[in-house]
Design an enzyme around this catalytic site. Sequence first.
Site, PDB file in Angstrom:
ATOM      1  N   ALA A  67       0.871  -1.174   0.000  1.00  0.00           N
ATOM      2  CA  ALA A  67       0.000   0.000   0.000  1.00  0.00           C
ATOM      3  C   ALA A  67       0.908   1.223   0.000  1.00  0.00           C
ATOM      4  O   ALA A  67       2.056   1.146   0.452  1.00  0.00           O
ATOM      5  CB  ALA A  67      -0.865  -0.004   1.251  1.00  0.00           C
ATOM      6  N   GLY A 112       0.404  -4.823   0.873  1.00  0.00           N
ATOM      7  CA  GLY A 112      -0.837  -4.815   0.100  1.00  0.00           C
ATOM      8  C   GLY A 112      -0.678  -5.413  -1.292  1.00  0.00           C
ATOM      9  O   GLY A 112      -1.634  -5.925  -1.868  1.00  0.00           O
ATOM     10  N   GLU A 115      -0.902  -9.025  -0.825  1.00  0.00           N
ATOM     11  CA  GLU A 115      -2.307  -9.312  -0.501  1.00  0.00           C
ATOM     12  C   GLU A 115      -3.144  -9.342  -1.775  1.00  0.00           C
ATOM     13  O   GLU A 115      -4.049 -10.161  -1.921  1.00  0.00           O
ATOM     14  CB  GLU A 115      -2.824  -8.265   0.499  1.00  0.00           C
ATOM     15  CG  GLU A 115      -2.169  -8.434   1.858  1.00  0.00           C
ATOM     16  CD  GLU A 115      -2.450  -7.275   2.806  1.00  0.00           C
ATOM     17  OE1 GLU A 115      -2.128  -6.114   2.459  1.00  0.00           O
ATOM     18  OE2 GLU A 115      -2.975  -7.515   3.889  1.00  0.00           O
ATOM     19  N   GLU A 135       4.534  -5.300   7.310  1.00  0.00           N
ATOM     20  CA  GLU A 135       3.796  -4.248   8.020  1.00  0.00           C
ATOM     21  C   GLU A 135       4.306  -3.995   9.433  1.00  0.00           C
ATOM     22  O   GLU A 135       4.312  -2.855   9.891  1.00  0.00           O
ATOM     23  CB  GLU A 135       2.292  -4.595   8.059  1.00  0.00           C
ATOM     24  CG  GLU A 135       1.575  -4.405   6.735  1.00  0.00           C
ATOM     25  CD  GLU A 135       1.653  -5.609   5.807  1.00  0.00           C
ATOM     26  OE1 GLU A 135       2.426  -6.547   6.095  1.00  0.00           O
ATOM     27  OE2 GLU A 135       0.945  -5.612   4.799  1.00  0.00           O
TER      28      GLU A 135
HETATM   29  N1  CAA Z   1       4.598   3.216  -0.603  1.00  0.00           N
HETATM   30  C1  CAA Z   1       4.992   4.381  -1.131  1.00  0.00           C
HETATM   31  N2  CAA Z   1       6.144   4.532  -1.837  1.00  0.00           N
HETATM   32  C2  CAA Z   1       6.910   3.453  -1.964  1.00  0.00           C
HETATM   33  C3  CAA Z   1       6.574   2.207  -1.424  1.00  0.00           C
HETATM   34  C4  CAA Z   1       5.345   2.099  -0.731  1.00  0.00           C
HETATM   35  N3  CAA Z   1       4.907   0.948  -0.213  1.00  0.00           N
HETATM   36  N4  CAA Z   1       7.565   1.324  -1.707  1.00  0.00           N
HETATM   37  C5  CAA Z   1       8.486   2.002  -2.413  1.00  0.00           C
HETATM   38  N5  CAA Z   1       8.108   3.279  -2.567  1.00  0.00           N
HETATM   39  C6  CAA Z   1       8.828   4.360  -3.255  1.00  0.00           C
HETATM   40  C7  CAA Z   1       9.966   4.896  -2.419  1.00  0.00           C
HETATM   41  O1  CAA Z   1       9.514   5.831  -1.484  1.00  0.00           O
HETATM   42  C8  CAA Z   1      10.856   5.472  -3.487  1.00  0.00           C
HETATM   43  O2  CAA Z   1      10.325   6.720  -3.857  1.00  0.00           O
HETATM   44  P1  CAA Z   1      11.267   8.038  -3.920  1.00  0.00           P
HETATM   45  O3  CAA Z   1      12.233   7.729  -5.023  1.00  0.00           O
HETATM   46  O4  CAA Z   1      10.303   9.126  -4.251  1.00  0.00           O
HETATM   47  O5  CAA Z   1      11.907   8.144  -2.597  1.00  0.00           O
HETATM   48  C9  CAA Z   1      10.657   4.540  -4.665  1.00  0.00           C
HETATM   49  O6  CAA Z   1       9.427   3.838  -4.426  1.00  0.00           O
HETATM   50  C10 CAA Z   1      11.758   3.498  -4.806  1.00  0.00           C
HETATM   51  O7  CAA Z   1      11.871   2.818  -3.572  1.00  0.00           O
HETATM   52  P2  CAA Z   1      13.265   2.631  -2.801  1.00  0.00           P
HETATM   53  O8  CAA Z   1      14.194   3.767  -3.107  1.00  0.00           O
HETATM   54  O9  CAA Z   1      12.954   2.363  -1.368  1.00  0.00           O
HETATM   55  O10 CAA Z   1      13.811   1.324  -3.532  1.00  0.00           O
HETATM   56  P3  CAA Z   1      14.815   0.229  -2.927  1.00  0.00           P
HETATM   57  O11 CAA Z   1      15.225  -0.616  -4.068  1.00  0.00           O
HETATM   58  O12 CAA Z   1      15.874   0.877  -2.112  1.00  0.00           O
HETATM   59  O13 CAA Z   1      13.908  -0.645  -1.911  1.00  0.00           O
HETATM   60  C11 CAA Z   1      11.910  -1.835  -1.228  1.00  0.00           C
HETATM   61  C12 CAA Z   1      12.831  -1.395  -2.403  1.00  0.00           C
HETATM   62  C13 CAA Z   1      12.659  -2.844  -0.342  1.00  0.00           C
HETATM   63  C14 CAA Z   1      10.678  -2.492  -1.820  1.00  0.00           C
HETATM   64  C15 CAA Z   1      11.540  -0.581  -0.396  1.00  0.00           C
HETATM   65  O14 CAA Z   1      11.048   0.413  -1.296  1.00  0.00           O
HETATM   66  C16 CAA Z   1      10.498  -0.809   0.655  1.00  0.00           C
HETATM   67  O15 CAA Z   1      10.800  -1.365   1.703  1.00  0.00           O
HETATM   68  N6  CAA Z   1       9.240  -0.386   0.389  1.00  0.00           N
HETATM   69  C17 CAA Z   1       8.166  -0.482   1.350  1.00  0.00           C
HETATM   70  C18 CAA Z   1       7.643  -1.896   1.467  1.00  0.00           C
HETATM   71  C19 CAA Z   1       6.545  -1.978   2.506  1.00  0.00           C
HETATM   72  O16 CAA Z   1       6.747  -1.688   3.671  1.00  0.00           O
HETATM   73  N7  CAA Z   1       5.342  -2.393   2.063  1.00  0.00           N
HETATM   74  C20 CAA Z   1       4.202  -2.524   2.933  1.00  0.00           C
HETATM   75  C21 CAA Z   1       3.395  -1.263   2.938  1.00  0.00           C
HETATM   76  S1  CAA Z   1       2.155  -1.253   4.192  1.00  0.00           S
HETATM   77  C22 CAA Z   1       0.896  -2.154   3.543  1.00  0.00           C
HETATM   78  O17 CAA Z   1       0.937  -2.650   2.430  1.00  0.00           O
HETATM   79  C23 CAA Z   1      -0.270  -2.286   4.472  1.00  0.00           C
HETATM   80  C24 CAA Z   1      -1.387  -3.134   3.964  1.00  0.00           C
HETATM   81  O18 CAA Z   1      -1.402  -4.323   4.149  1.00  0.00           O
HETATM   82  C25 CAA Z   1      -2.551  -2.510   3.385  1.00  0.00           C
END
Ligand code: CAA
Length: 262
Positions: A67, A112, A115, A135
């Site tokens: 998400a 998400g 999911e 999460e």
């Molecule tokens: N939401 C918003 N933006 C996201 C994102 C997310 N889930 N995942 C990645 N991005 C964005 C980053 O902010 C970044 O944007 P900017 O360049 O503007 O800063 C861009 O995508 C590239 O990401 P990274 O620079 O972080 O890329 P990376 O290769 O270094 O890492 C990754 C990749 C390991 C996937 C890392 O991006 C990450 O950990 N992302 C979050 C994953 C996460 O926590 N997902 C769960 C979300 S909560 C959820 O989903 C709840 C639910 O059940 C409903």
Amino acid sequence: MKTLETLLVDIKDGIAVITINRPKALNAINHTVMSEVGYLFSEGLPLDELKGIIITGSGDKAFIAGADIKEFIGLTAEEGSEKSAFGHKVFNSIEQCPVPVIAAINGYSLGGGNELAMACHLRICSDNAMFGQPEVKLGLIPGYGGSQRFIQYLGKGRAMELLLTADMIDATKALEYGLVTHVTPPQELMSVATKIISKIGSRGPDAVAKTIETVNAYFDKEQDGFGLEIDYFGKAMASDQTKEGVAAFIEKRKPNFRGTNS
Ligand code: CAA
């Protein structure tokens, strides 16, 4: 079909390919993505004309990285619950879709995004895919069905460990755990997904729809899956599709299911 902001939809030979198209945000599901997926599965797709649906992510790095975390800022408990309930509704509509839906997972499948993949009927992935429900790292729990569907695929022990540690698993582990059924080189992912959907598309469409419904019933505490099977088996027996399938077997020819009514 109305114009979409965050999804690409390409329909060819009865197969719809939906691409989540926010590559700069690793295809994170913001409100617009969720609304547009909901629109497609409620009214936007011509389901009667489709053999199958493939969902994938744009670019070569992520299927969906979760998400959109940036939309969490400032949400009240009530707004959080509304967000979760909306996600459940949309993902249930994918799971209950009468046309088979396969997730072609081309990279990160997190939160998400994972999911959404688990709401699809089938999942295959490229060998660079990574899966997880991270999460708890955010102090959060899954909100779009992950705490329930992860158990369905992995069993309680493996699901609990991954949900509590937020560890990711790679494609090989996902195959071993049964989260995906095929792992391919990235360049073959879409052709393998198309092949699987085309094969299902050659089977009796009503039988495919009823199989999806009956399998889903196993996981629905309100439903009697065995009873549903007895009911649908009987109805299928008297249907034009079964008559055509049986006749084709006896006459040693390919069935023409799509010319029959259910
Ligand atoms: N939401 C918003 N933006 C996201 C994102 C997310 N889930 N995942 C990645 N991005 C964005 C980053 O902010 C970044 O944007 P900017 O360049 O503007 O800063 C861009 O995508 C590239 O990401 P990274 O620079 O972080 O890329 P990376 O290769 O270094 O890492 C990754 C990749 C390991 C996937 C890392 O991006 C990450 O950990 N992302 C979050 C994953 C996460 O926590 N997902 C769960 C979300 S909560 C959820 O989903 C709840 C639910 O059940 C409903």
